[in-house]
Design an enzyme around this catalytic site. Structure first.
Site, mmCIF file in Angstrom:
data_model
loop_
_atom_site.group_PDB
_atom_site.id
_atom_site.type_symbol
_atom_site.label_atom_id
_atom_site.label_comp_id
_atom_site.label_asym_id
_atom_site.label_seq_id
_atom_site.Cartn_x
_atom_site.Cartn_y
_atom_site.Cartn_z
ATOM 1 C CB CYS A 2 19.346 -12.033 130.290
ATOM 2 S SG CYS A 2 17.980 -11.072 129.656
ATOM 3 N NE ARG A 27 26.194 -14.374 128.046
ATOM 4 C CZ ARG A 27 25.261 -15.164 127.557
ATOM 5 N NH1 ARG A 27 24.106 -14.684 127.214
ATOM 6 N NH2 ARG A 27 25.486 -16.443 127.402
ATOM 7 C CD1 TRP A 77 20.931 -6.617 125.009
ATOM 8 C CD2 TRP A 77 19.064 -7.627 124.284
ATOM 9 N NE1 TRP A 77 20.768 -6.318 123.689
ATOM 10 C CE2 TRP A 77 19.641 -6.914 123.218
ATOM 11 C CE3 TRP A 77 17.893 -8.336 124.056
ATOM 12 C CZ2 TRP A 77 19.091 -6.902 121.943
ATOM 13 C CZ3 TRP A 77 17.338 -8.321 122.791
ATOM 14 C CH2 TRP A 77 17.942 -7.611 121.744
ATOM 15 C CG ASN A 103 18.867 -15.851 128.918
ATOM 16 O OD1 ASN A 103 18.326 -15.098 128.104
ATOM 17 N ND2 ASN A 103 20.006 -16.474 128.667
ATOM 18 N N GLY A 104 15.348 -15.538 128.433
ATOM 19 C CA GLY A 104 14.403 -16.135 127.474
ATOM 20 C C GLY A 104 13.161 -15.270 127.407
ATOM 21 C CD GLU A 494 31.778 -12.352 108.998
ATOM 22 O OE1 GLU A 494 30.557 -12.564 108.918
ATOM 23 O OE2 GLU A 494 32.371 -12.239 110.078
ATOM 24 C CE LYS A 498 32.006 -9.564 112.417
ATOM 25 N NZ LYS A 498 31.747 -10.960 112.176
ATOM 26 C CD GLU A 501 28.246 -8.164 114.334
ATOM 27 O OE1 GLU A 501 29.329 -8.572 113.860
ATOM 28 O OE2 GLU A 501 27.598 -8.807 115.165
ATOM 29 C CG HIS A 517 20.525 -7.241 88.073
ATOM 30 N ND1 HIS A 517 20.002 -7.343 86.797
ATOM 31 C CD2 HIS A 517 21.656 -7.988 88.079
ATOM 32 C CE1 HIS A 517 20.778 -8.133 86.069
ATOM 33 N NE2 HIS A 517 21.783 -8.534 86.831
ATOM 34 C CE LYS A 616 30.687 -14.050 120.743
ATOM 35 N NZ LYS A 616 31.247 -13.708 119.427
#
Ligand code: AGP
Length: 621
Positions: A2, A27, A77, A103-104, A494, A498, A501, A517, A616
């Site tokens: 948040c 965010r 959020w 926030n939390g 990576e 990307k 996301e 495998h 974020k």
């Protein structure tokens, strides 16, 4: 996750709060709200609407024209309680005389709720946060009865309320009884206070108040602050007042703006050469100390280190993987690699001869903070790598290395990844030199080569059009595998992250040799495999792995070195990149794959800066 902003100033705060909310937008949020204190009455404005609530708030005439000089605002959020207007912050007590933003996660909110309901409190939302407002309500009543008009009653009431909370929080509170005060408290979720000419500010994120303040104080865990228009008082958990030193933030307001670019992410991709260069400026591989921006231990202790652990999440975990390969190669110390959320739960063996390096661009990721807390208890030496001066990750550690990438607003990390690679690879060379596993001349040659990577990133960035043409061929593709070996492996992970996301496509990063495998069973003519096949000691093996997937019908794309004259004979779709020394290849090889993710996201019409479901900075476990 948040976002919080608050202001107590000489002038109206509405615009500051609404502007601040816009700066926190990146965010990601599902609701937003504001509380203002007007003539000793709290006014609440809250909306739940995915990525549109700030726009709605901005259109409320009463809010815009308010002359209130104190207020708080929040982007939510959702974790507890669906996104709706009632669950949006700020939350109030029973009489709407206390407003809080949080926030939390308050883990024991259900118990607190039962306790409050028994006492007759009217809880309106389904959030874990609202209980805080009601606890403050009760405690303030007690304080007022025993201390009458004491101006510290509010801060004492907030402090007492913290006693009952289990979990994580960055909390800001206002009260109609103390109309010139904002009280903030922190445990594991970020709170920064900004001191400015027209008043004082609080936020979860320095970027939201950069324009307003010039001196900043990042609260540490268990600290509480009382902010008024012309003063800041800092307290420890026992409410002893403590001295503090403010930090100056070198980031400018312009650094956190799009400046004509179509998105923050694209702007930040183009900033990568500078981020890389700045991060290595003034570092000297012959003086290990110069790799540390803050140092609280004798670096000679690094001679005694027997084992290194590297911990991080997401992209920071990928840069940790690159660093593992480099440290093992140059320093010849065993390195373990851990996803931060797993680290402390697997009971790793740490002692005074262990070095733990925690990597987090934000410096606020709770999993990484918890991993370092765990390491701290075992007497391990701790180094943190962060992009944010003053962030929680940089507290209570033996040394800090900052990446100097400037503020990163796009949710998908790009320039901070490049900054992390720069500082970690440089540190690995320096440590090798320091411990005598590299000769001075070798170390100098490697470092010179490392510095030259900034130009190579630049060269790769200039090929955007070529890369985009290739990316467009993949429009409509749904399943991606990115594969590579050795230094191509972290690049594959990576690249897959990307793509996931920002384009929401299914993508996996795999060690190329591991595909056979099991995962190879998934491949068919609907699959795309992107192989990282730049020149390195496993080049031939990667090509064999690519042949294997092609013979299963997969559509193959390749990242290859400019000097590779052969590859064009075997594969049609090639992202060429400047030749780069093997251990540094992740710095350059990722560039076309960032463009690939970006282009596919744009073709899908996605908001690249605010991808769905993501935040974020992840400040919850
Ligand atoms: C990267 O693109 C992601 N947004 C995410 O995986 C990120 O790297 C992760 O959450 C860790 O963040 P940190 O570096 O701030 O700790």
């Amino acid at each position: 996750m948040c976002g919080i902003i608050g202001a107590v100033t000489v002038e109206s705060v509405s615009e500051t709060l609404l502007e601040g909310l816009k700066r926190l937008e990146y965010r990601g949020y599902d609701s937003a709200g504001v509380v203002l204190i007007e003539s000793e009455v709290l006014k609440f404005y809250k909306y739940a609407h995915l990525n549109k609530s700030i726009e709605k708030l901005s259109k409320i005439a009463e809010l815009n024209s308010s002359l209130a000089t104190v207020g708080l605002a929040h982007t939510r959020w959702a974790t507890h309680g669906v996104p709706n207007d009632v669950n949006a912050h700020p939350h109030a007590d029973c009489t709407d005389s206390i407003g809080i933003v949080h926030n939390g996660i308050i883990e024991n909110y259900r118990q607190i709720l039962l306790h409050l309901e028994k006492k007759g409190h009217n809880i309106k939302s389904n959030t874990d946060s609202e209980v805080v407002a009601h606890l403050i309500e009760d405690n303030l009543l007690v304080e007022k009865q025993s201390n009458q008009d004491d101006p510290l009653n509010f801060v004492r009431a907030v402090r007492k309320s913290l006693n009952l909370l289990k979990g994580t929080y960055g909390i800001a509170a206002v009260s109609s009884d103390f109309p010139g005060q904002i009280v903030v408290a922190k445990n594991m979720s970020p709170i920064v206070v900004g001191l400015g000419n027209s008043g004082n500010y609080i936020s979860s994120d320095v970027a939201a108040i950069l324009e307003k303040a010039d001196k900043f104080l990042y609260l540490k865990d268990n600290q509480i602050a009382l902010i008024t228009q012309d003063n800041l008082r800092l307290y420890d958990i026992d409410l002893n007042e403590i001295d503090f030193k403010t930090t100056e933030v070198t980031w400018s307001y312009a650094d956190a703006q799009k400046l004509g670019h179509e998105s923050f992410m694209l702007k930040e991709m183009y900033e990568q050469p500078v981020a890389f260069k700045n991060t290595l400026a003034d570092r000297d591989i012959n003086k290990l100390e110069l790799f540390f921006d803050e140092i609280h231990f004798d670096p000679n202790r690094l001679m005694d280190i027997q084992k290194v652990f590297l911990v991080g999440c997401g992209t920071s975990f990928h840069s940790a993987m690159v660093a593992k390969y480099a440290i093992e190669h140059w320093v010849r110390i065993p390195v373990e690699l851990d996803i931060a959320s797993e680290f402390r739960y697997r009971d790793p063996i740490l002692d005074g001869s262990t070095l733990v390096i925690g990597i987090s661009q934000s410096g606020e990721t709770i999993d990484t903070l918890a991993a370092l807390n765990f390491a701290r208890k075992s007497r391990a030496k701790i180094i943190s790598v962060s992009n944010v001066v003053g962030s929680a990750l940089t507290n209570n550690v033996d040394a800090v290395m900052f990446t100097r990438a400037g503020p990163e607003i796009g949710v998908a990390a790009t320039k901070t990844y490049i900054g992390q690679l720069a500082v970690l690879l440089g540190f690995a060379i320096s440590l090798g030199k320091f411990r005598g596993t590299l000769f001075k001349s070798e170390a100098e040659n490697y470092f010179r080569e490392l510095l030259s990577c900034s130009d190579k990133i630049d060269m790769a960035l200039k090929r955007r059009e070529d890369y985009n043409q290739l990316a467009q061929k993949l429009s409509g593709a749904k399943d991606f595998f990115f594969i590579g070996r050795n230094m191509g492996y972290p690049t594959s992970l990576e690249a897959a992250l990307k793509l996931k996301e920002i384009s929401y496509l299914h993508a996996e990063g795999y060690a190329a040799g591991e595909l056979k495998h099991g995962p190879i069973a998934v491949l068919d003519d609907q699959s795309t495999v992107v192989g990282v096949a730049t020149k390195n000691k496993l080049y031939d093996k990667v090509l064999s792995n690519l042949e294997e997937v092609r013979s299963r019908g997969a559509n193959v794309f390749v990242v290859a070195s400019d000097s590779d004259e052969e590859i064009g004979k075997h594969f049609e779709n090639i992202f060429y990149v400047p030749d780069t020394f093997e251990l540094f290849s992740p710095i350059v090889d990722i560039i076309p794959l960032q463009f690939l993710a970006y282009e596919l996201a744009k073709l899908a019409g996605n908001d690249v800066d605010r991808p769905r479901n993501l935040a974020k900075t992840v400040t919850v476990e």
